[in-house]
Scaffold this motif. Structure first.
Motif, PDB file in Angstrom:
ATOM      1  N   ALA A  35       0.819  -1.208   0.000  1.00  0.00           N
ATOM      2  CA  ALA A  35       0.000   0.000   0.000  1.00  0.00           C
ATOM      3  C   ALA A  35       0.853   1.257   0.000  1.00  0.00           C
ATOM      4  O   ALA A  35       0.480   2.284  -0.575  1.00  0.00           O
ATOM      5  CB  ALA A  35      -0.936  -0.010   1.210  1.00  0.00           C
ATOM      6  N   ASP A  36       2.014   1.192   0.645  1.00  0.00           N
ATOM      7  CA  ASP A  36       2.905   2.349   0.743  1.00  0.00           C
ATOM      8  C   ASP A  36       4.335   1.873   0.560  1.00  0.00           C
ATOM      9  O   ASP A  36       4.931   1.276   1.457  1.00  0.00           O
ATOM     10  CB  ASP A  36       2.732   3.027   2.098  1.00  0.00           C
ATOM     11  N   LYS A  37       4.901   2.136  -0.613  1.00  0.00           N
ATOM     12  CA  LYS A  37       6.262   1.679  -0.901  1.00  0.00           C
ATOM     13  C   LYS A  37       7.280   2.289   0.059  1.00  0.00           C
ATOM     14  O   LYS A  37       8.283   1.655   0.407  1.00  0.00           O
ATOM     15  CB  LYS A  37       6.638   2.015  -2.342  1.00  0.00           C
ATOM     16  N   ALA A  38       7.039   3.509   0.489  1.00  0.00           N
ATOM     17  CA  ALA A  38       8.019   4.204   1.320  1.00  0.00           C
ATOM     18  C   ALA A  38       8.203   3.553   2.678  1.00  0.00           C
ATOM     19  O   ALA A  38       9.254   3.694   3.302  1.00  0.00           O
ATOM     20  CB  ALA A  38       7.620   5.669   1.496  1.00  0.00           C
ATOM     21  N   THR A  39       7.189   2.830   3.156  1.00  0.00           N
ATOM     22  CA  THR A  39       7.288   2.202   4.481  1.00  0.00           C
ATOM     23  C   THR A  39       7.302   0.680   4.414  1.00  0.00           C
ATOM     24  O   THR A  39       7.431   0.036   5.454  1.00  0.00           O
ATOM     25  CB  THR A  39       6.113   2.654   5.371  1.00  0.00           C
ATOM     26  N   HIS A  40       7.190   0.126   3.217  1.00  0.00           N
ATOM     27  CA  HIS A  40       7.132  -1.330   3.066  1.00  0.00           C
ATOM     28  C   HIS A  40       8.515  -1.936   3.296  1.00  0.00           C
ATOM     29  O   HIS A  40       9.511  -1.466   2.756  1.00  0.00           O
ATOM     30  CB  HIS A  40       6.634  -1.681   1.668  1.00  0.00           C
ATOM     31  N   ASN A  41       8.584  -3.010   4.077  1.00  0.00           N
ATOM     32  CA  ASN A  41       9.858  -3.642   4.398  1.00  0.00           C
ATOM     33  C   ASN A  41      10.008  -5.039   3.816  1.00  0.00           C
ATOM     34  O   ASN A  41      10.958  -5.754   4.154  1.00  0.00           O
ATOM     35  CB  ASN A  41      10.049  -3.704   5.917  1.00  0.00           C
ATOM     36  N   GLY A  42       9.095  -5.421   2.942  1.00  0.00           N
ATOM     37  CA  GLY A  42       9.183  -6.733   2.315  1.00  0.00           C
ATOM     38  C   GLY A  42       9.787  -6.654   0.931  1.00  0.00           C
ATOM     39  O   GLY A  42      10.547  -5.741   0.603  1.00  0.00           O
ATOM     40  N   VAL A  43       9.414  -7.622   0.074  1.00  0.00           N
ATOM     41  CA  VAL A  43       9.904  -7.620  -1.296  1.00  0.00           C
ATOM     42  C   VAL A  43       9.040  -6.686  -2.148  1.00  0.00           C
ATOM     43  O   VAL A  43       7.909  -6.361  -1.793  1.00  0.00           O
ATOM     44  CB  VAL A  43       9.917  -9.042  -1.895  1.00  0.00           C
ATOM     45  N   PHE A  44       9.603  -6.285  -3.272  1.00  0.00           N
ATOM     46  CA  PHE A  44       8.926  -5.362  -4.184  1.00  0.00           C
ATOM     47  C   PHE A  44       8.829  -5.993  -5.572  1.00  0.00           C
ATOM     48  O   PHE A  44       9.472  -6.997  -5.868  1.00  0.00           O
ATOM     49  CB  PHE A  44       9.703  -4.047  -4.287  1.00  0.00           C
ATOM     50  N   GLY A  45       8.036  -5.339  -6.413  1.00  0.00           N
ATOM     51  CA  GLY A  45       7.959  -5.717  -7.823  1.00  0.00           C
ATOM     52  C   GLY A  45       8.019  -4.477  -8.677  1.00  0.00           C
ATOM     53  O   GLY A  45       7.500  -3.420  -8.291  1.00  0.00           O
ATOM     54  N   SER A  46       8.636  -4.587  -9.846  1.00  0.00           N
ATOM     55  CA  SER A  46       8.722  -3.430 -10.733  1.00  0.00           C
ATOM     56  C   SER A  46       7.495  -3.281 -11.627  1.00  0.00           C
ATOM     57  O   SER A  46       7.450  -2.376 -12.456  1.00  0.00           O
ATOM     58  CB  SER A  46       9.994  -3.532 -11.593  1.00  0.00           C
ATOM     59  N   ALA A 282      15.824  -0.222   0.165  1.00  0.00           N
ATOM     60  CA  ALA A 282      16.052   1.214   0.362  1.00  0.00           C
ATOM     61  C   ALA A 282      15.816   1.989  -0.931  1.00  0.00           C
ATOM     62  O   ALA A 282      15.294   3.116  -0.909  1.00  0.00           O
ATOM     63  CB  ALA A 282      17.471   1.446   0.871  1.00  0.00           C
ATOM     64  N   TRP A 283      16.173   1.382  -2.059  1.00  0.00           N
ATOM     65  CA  TRP A 283      15.979   2.053  -3.340  1.00  0.00           C
ATOM     66  C   TRP A 283      14.496   2.237  -3.655  1.00  0.00           C
ATOM     67  O   TRP A 283      14.055   3.330  -4.043  1.00  0.00           O
ATOM     68  CB  TRP A 283      16.669   1.270  -4.450  1.00  0.00           C
ATOM     69  N   PHE A 284      13.715   1.178  -3.483  1.00  0.00           N
ATOM     70  CA  PHE A 284      12.286   1.307  -3.739  1.00  0.00           C
ATOM     71  C   PHE A 284      11.654   2.318  -2.779  1.00  0.00           C
ATOM     72  O   PHE A 284      10.792   3.107  -3.164  1.00  0.00           O
ATOM     73  CB  PHE A 284      11.594  -0.053  -3.607  1.00  0.00           C
ATOM     74  N   GLN A 285      12.071   2.286  -1.529  1.00  0.00           N
ATOM     75  CA  GLN A 285      11.514   3.216  -0.555  1.00  0.00           C
ATOM     76  C   GLN A 285      11.868   4.658  -0.880  1.00  0.00           C
ATOM     77  O   GLN A 285      11.081   5.572  -0.643  1.00  0.00           O
ATOM     78  CB  GLN A 285      12.021   2.862   0.846  1.00  0.00           C
ATOM     79  N   ALA A 286      13.069   4.878  -1.458  1.00  0.00           N
ATOM     80  CA  ALA A 286      13.508   6.243  -1.773  1.00  0.00           C
ATOM     81  C   ALA A 286      12.711   6.865  -2.903  1.00  0.00           C
ATOM     82  O   ALA A 286      12.541   8.090  -2.967  1.00  0.00           O
ATOM     83  CB  ALA A 286      14.993   6.234  -2.119  1.00  0.00           C
ATOM     84  N   GLY A 287      12.245   6.044  -3.840  1.00  0.00           N
ATOM     85  CA  GLY A 287      11.394   6.557  -4.907  1.00  0.00           C
ATOM     86  C   GLY A 287      12.110   7.195  -6.073  1.00  0.00           C
ATOM     87  O   GLY A 287      11.499   7.917  -6.860  1.00  0.00           O
TER      88      GLY A 287
END
Length: 369
Positions: A35-46, A282-287
């Motif tokens: 829901a919020d990439k900036a605070t998410h601590n799991g895995v991401f998808g592009s 950290a990269w995904f969270q930074a935006g």
């Protein structure tokens, strides 16, 4: 036989659909979009985005072939799922003589239908672009444009479920291969399967528990908001790949979930490696990188000097690269196979790469088109 596909991205969801259509007992495993990439601590998808170029022409003939096969099935996926993800705006590749000579190899090999435009024709057809005087281009007017990767994943997953696939919303922490099965260890518990396909993008090496094989790079994309009148004025704008050192790609105005219209431009000047899970998170969270954003802003203003931009923003994603710059499609053992390495080109051809990955763990999907 119980099969699992790990990774609910573009390739994993496609593989699950093909396996389900072939009658397999398949479970697609992966988390939902945060829901919020900036605070998410799991895995991401592009694939958490609304715009990826889809076209047949490419600088490498391999991608022409797999993209053509995938595009042929777009309408089938939309029909099966009821989810629209494809917008046929057309696609252009534009550049100098050496660049276009590389494009011509794949175009000729796969007989890609397109209009061949000299500089004068480019200017007449696309007056909103300003290209160098020595540039020519190929314009694919049919079966090309852009896809919503977010909706494409949703469409593949829904179609797979319609054919009997199971969806497991979980994050995979690792695998335990045994003589009789493979145990998939997730944050929701342990599940046993006969065979497993790992299609986990940048997270593939970690899931497999192997030494780093993929090169993972940070990518910044810039979003240029335009108003409704500007969007209408650009109704004839195709997606664009053109010849500069940054290897940029541009998408026409697309409506995003906030209701606004954005052009999207990508093209990083350097490859910034992400070597650990913490780096990626950290990269995904930074935006994104503001310096790259500003560079992209200058690039677009040179390319489209008359564009009326309401606002500028940015986003972050990653690309995963193999050593030979082709997808890693391989059986690692009798029970585990891998389907990874988009090499910056994996969205448009995802249904075909997913089909090839599915064939690794279920032979009946191998020749089905």
């Amino acid at each position: 036989m119980r099969l699992a596909v790990i990774g609910r991205g573009l390739w994993g969801a496609a593989a699950a659909r093909h396996l389900a259509m072939a009658g397999a007992d398949v479970t697609l495993i992966g988390p939902t979009e945060p829901a919020d990439k900036a605070t998410h601590n799991g895995v991401f998808g592009s694939h958490y985005d609304e715009g990826r170029i889809t076209r047949k022409n490419a600088l490498d003939p391999y991608w022409v072939g797999v993209s053509t096969a995938a595009i042929d099935r777009y309408h089938e996926i939309e029909r099966q799922s009821g989810v629209r993800f494809y917008t046929p705006t057309g696609a252009a590749m534009v550049g100098g003589a050496a660049f276009m000579a590389r494009v011509e190899v794949g175009r000729a090999l796969h007989d890609v239908p397109c209009d061949m435009l000299d500089h004068a024709a480019l200017s007449a057809r696309f007056p909103f672009f300003t290209f160098p005087a020595d540039f020519t281009g190929y314009h694919e007017t049919t079966r090309a444009g852009h896809v919503s990767p977010r909706n494409l994943v949703a469409a593949q997953a829904k179609a797979a479920q319609g054919f009997g696939a199971t969806l497991l919303e979980a994050t995979v922490d690792g695998l335990e291969e045994r003589a009789q099965d493979v145990v998939v260890v997730t944050d929701q518990g342990r599940r046993s399967f006969d065979r497993v396909l790992v299609a986990a993008g940048y997270n593939t090496d970690r899931v497999l528990g192997r030494a780093p094989s993929l090169e993972v790079y940070a990518r910044t994309v810039a979003f240029f908001e335009v108003d409704e009148a500007q969007g209408a004025a650009l109704s004839a704008m195709p997606t664009l790949v053109y010849d500069t050192p940054e290897d940029p790609y541009l998408l026409p105005p697309i409506r995003y979930p906030d209701g606004k219209l954005y052009l999207k431009l990508g093209g990083d000047p350097t490859d910034e490696p992400l070597t650990t899970d913490a780096d990626v998170r950290a990269w995904f969270q930074a935006g994104g990188n503001p310096q790259v954003r500003d560079r992209l802003d200058a690039m677009l203003r040179r390319l489209m000097p008359a564009l009326d931009i309401k606002s500028l923003s940015m986003g972050s994603c990653v690309t995963s690269w193999t050593k030979d710059r082709r997808p890693e499609l391989a059986r690692l053992s009798d029970r585990i196979a891998v389907c990874t390495g988009g090499n910056g080109a994996g969205a448009k051809c995802s249904d075909e790469i997913g089909r090839l990955g599915a064939a690794l763990i279920h032979d009946k999907t191998g020749d089905d088109r």
